[in-house]
Motif scaffolding. Structure first.
Motif, mmCIF file in Angstrom:
data_model
loop_
_atom_site.group_PDB
_atom_site.id
_atom_site.type_symbol
_atom_site.label_atom_id
_atom_site.label_comp_id
_atom_site.label_asym_id
_atom_site.label_seq_id
_atom_site.Cartn_x
_atom_site.Cartn_y
_atom_site.Cartn_z
ATOM 1 N N VAL A 10 -12.952 10.592 13.333
ATOM 2 C CA VAL A 10 -11.453 11.267 13.294
ATOM 3 C C VAL A 10 -10.767 10.687 14.304
ATOM 4 N N GLU A 11 -11.205 10.547 15.520
ATOM 5 C CA GLU A 11 -10.485 9.903 16.919
ATOM 6 C C GLU A 11 -9.422 8.598 16.319
ATOM 7 N N ALA A 12 -9.749 7.973 15.344
ATOM 8 C CA ALA A 12 -9.231 6.723 14.925
ATOM 9 C C ALA A 12 -7.835 7.025 14.375
ATOM 10 N N LEU A 13 -7.620 8.259 14.050
ATOM 11 C CA LEU A 13 -6.271 8.798 13.651
ATOM 12 C C LEU A 13 -5.425 8.954 14.581
ATOM 13 N N ASN A 14 -5.901 9.021 15.866
ATOM 14 C CA ASN A 14 -5.053 9.311 16.948
ATOM 15 C C ASN A 14 -4.749 7.993 17.457
ATOM 16 N N GLY A 15 -5.054 6.741 17.265
ATOM 17 C CA GLY A 15 -4.671 5.492 17.567
ATOM 18 C C GLY A 15 -3.017 5.273 17.504
ATOM 19 N N THR A 16 -2.691 4.484 18.463
ATOM 20 C CA THR A 16 -1.218 3.894 18.036
ATOM 21 C C THR A 16 -1.339 2.373 17.947
ATOM 22 N N ILE A 17 -0.294 1.855 17.239
ATOM 23 C CA ILE A 17 -0.269 0.285 17.158
ATOM 24 C C ILE A 17 1.156 -0.056 17.545
ATOM 25 N N SER A 18 1.233 -0.901 18.432
ATOM 26 C CA SER A 18 2.550 -1.237 18.869
ATOM 27 C C SER A 18 3.148 -2.064 18.067
ATOM 28 N N GLU A 19 2.488 -3.075 17.409
ATOM 29 C CA GLU A 19 2.845 -4.247 16.637
ATOM 30 C C GLU A 19 1.752 -4.777 15.761
ATOM 31 N N PRO A 20 1.965 -4.106 14.274
ATOM 32 C CA PRO A 20 0.938 -4.372 13.211
ATOM 33 C C PRO A 20 0.674 -5.936 13.177
ATOM 34 N N ALA A 21 -0.488 -6.391 13.094
ATOM 35 C CA ALA A 21 -0.858 -7.875 12.879
ATOM 36 C C ALA A 21 -0.031 -8.477 11.971
ATOM 37 N N TRP A 22 -0.057 -7.875 10.690
ATOM 38 C CA TRP A 22 0.531 -8.291 9.398
ATOM 39 C C TRP A 22 2.033 -8.725 9.607
ATOM 40 N N THR A 24 3.144 -10.541 11.989
ATOM 41 C CA THR A 24 3.390 -11.750 12.887
ATOM 42 C C THR A 24 2.376 -12.834 12.289
ATOM 43 N N LYS A 25 1.186 -12.229 11.560
ATOM 44 C CA LYS A 25 0.150 -13.400 11.223
ATOM 45 C C LYS A 25 0.256 -13.468 9.699
ATOM 46 N N PRO A 26 -0.137 -14.601 9.072
ATOM 47 C CA PRO A 26 -0.223 -14.477 7.561
ATOM 48 C C PRO A 26 -1.404 -13.774 7.098
ATOM 49 N N SER A 27 -1.316 -13.259 6.119
ATOM 50 C CA SER A 27 -2.273 -12.313 5.452
ATOM 51 C C SER A 27 -2.558 -12.754 4.147
ATOM 52 N N TRP A 28 -3.816 -12.579 3.589
ATOM 53 C CA TRP A 28 -3.923 -12.609 2.334
ATOM 54 C C TRP A 28 -4.484 -11.427 1.602
ATOM 55 N N ALA A 50 3.428 -6.480 3.314
ATOM 56 C CA ALA A 50 2.874 -7.302 4.443
ATOM 57 C C ALA A 50 2.959 -8.813 4.361
ATOM 58 N N GLY A 51 3.691 -9.157 3.368
ATOM 59 C CA GLY A 51 4.113 -10.476 3.160
ATOM 60 C C GLY A 51 2.929 -11.395 2.685
ATOM 61 N N SER A 52 1.965 -10.912 2.161
ATOM 62 C CA SER A 52 0.512 -11.493 1.861
ATOM 63 C C SER A 52 0.553 -12.460 0.623
ATOM 64 N N THR A 53 0.107 -13.584 1.071
ATOM 65 C CA THR A 53 -0.617 -14.438 -0.184
ATOM 66 C C THR A 53 -1.293 -13.646 -1.133
#
Length: 88
Positions: A10-22, A24-28, A50-53
């Motif tokens: 459950v502690e994962a729900l408290n995490g913060t993300i400053s810049e999601p990888a999707w 700035t990085k390509p995704s599929w 996410a701009g994914s392929t």
């Protein structure tokens, strides 16, 4: 399937993300068109956001089990294109 997934707490729900990888990085994204857990239209929306392929294959929520060749093909495509610095 349970053996392939990493447990999370459950502690994962408290995490913060400053810049999601999707952003700035390509995704599929492999849309599982027979998924009854995450509706395919929602999968397409998430992939587009996410701009994914995107690739699409008939398969269940566990598409990596039901369609391993489709999954490995998409991974190979992503690895090849990432190596040369482009997206499909």
């Amino acid at each position: 399937m349970a053996d392939s997934q990493v447990p999370w707490g459950v502690e994962a729900l408290n995490g913060t993300i400053s810049e999601p990888a999707w952003r700035t990085k390509p995704s599929w994204y492999l849309v599982a068109s027979d998924d009854r857990m995450i509706p395919p239209p929602l999968q397409r929306t998430m992939a587009a956001r996410a701009g994914s392929t995107v690739a699409e294959e008939a398969g269940s929520h566990s598409i990596y089990v039901s369609q391993p060749h489709a999954v490995s093909g998409l991974i190979e495509q992503a690895a090849t294109l990432a190596r040369v610095g482009q997206t499909a």
